[in-house]
Design a protein around this motif. Structure first.
Motif: not given
Length: 128
Positions: A43-54, A68-80, A89-93
């Motif tokens: 699932d995370l690989i598919a998300a990476f491809q959707y967000l950064r790939g082709a 968000s202007d928070r600096t903790r964690g990664n800089g590419f947070k997604l909104e739930k 809640n079982k959907f891929f996203t």
């Protein structure tokens, strides 16, 4: 626990020399992940491809970047998103967002899919 997980547990018990170890240690010995973790990995690989790939255009429709202007964690947070029905809640996203937001910055900002996979293996390996 689903059928595939039970089959994997039984198969891991048949490996000689590992009978005395718990299930997680039996998986760790040959370098395997549980089925649940493998699903998450996919699932995370598919998300990476959707967000950064082709498939970036599709990713923009599937996911919303959190403002968000928070600096903790990664800089590419997604909104739930919030839904009234639990079935959504079982959907891929919905399954991916929480785990994506927990990934370290170096994993999320990987320059290529291959680097992402290597860094993701390390990050998930620390979770077991």
């Amino acid at each position: 626990m689903d059928l595939m997980e039970r089959v994997q547990r039984r198969a891991m018990k048949m490996i000689r020399g590992l009978e005395h170890l718990c299930y997680e240690d039996r998986l760790r010995e040959p370098g395997l992940f549980s089925l649940e973790k493998r699903r998450l990995w996919g699932d995370l690989i598919a998300a990476f491809q959707y967000l950064r790939g082709a498939d970036r255009r599709d990713g923009e429709r599937l996911f919303t970047k959190a403002c968000s202007d928070r600096t903790r964690g990664n800089g590419f947070k997604l909104e739930k998103s919030r839904f009234r029905l639990d079935i959504r809640n079982k959907f891929f996203t919905m399954r991916v967002v929480e785990h994506w937001n927990r990934l370290p910055r170096e994993v999320v900002e990987a320059p290529s899919l291959e680097m992402f996979k290597m860094r993701l293996n390390e990050a998930l390996g620390n979770l077991v």
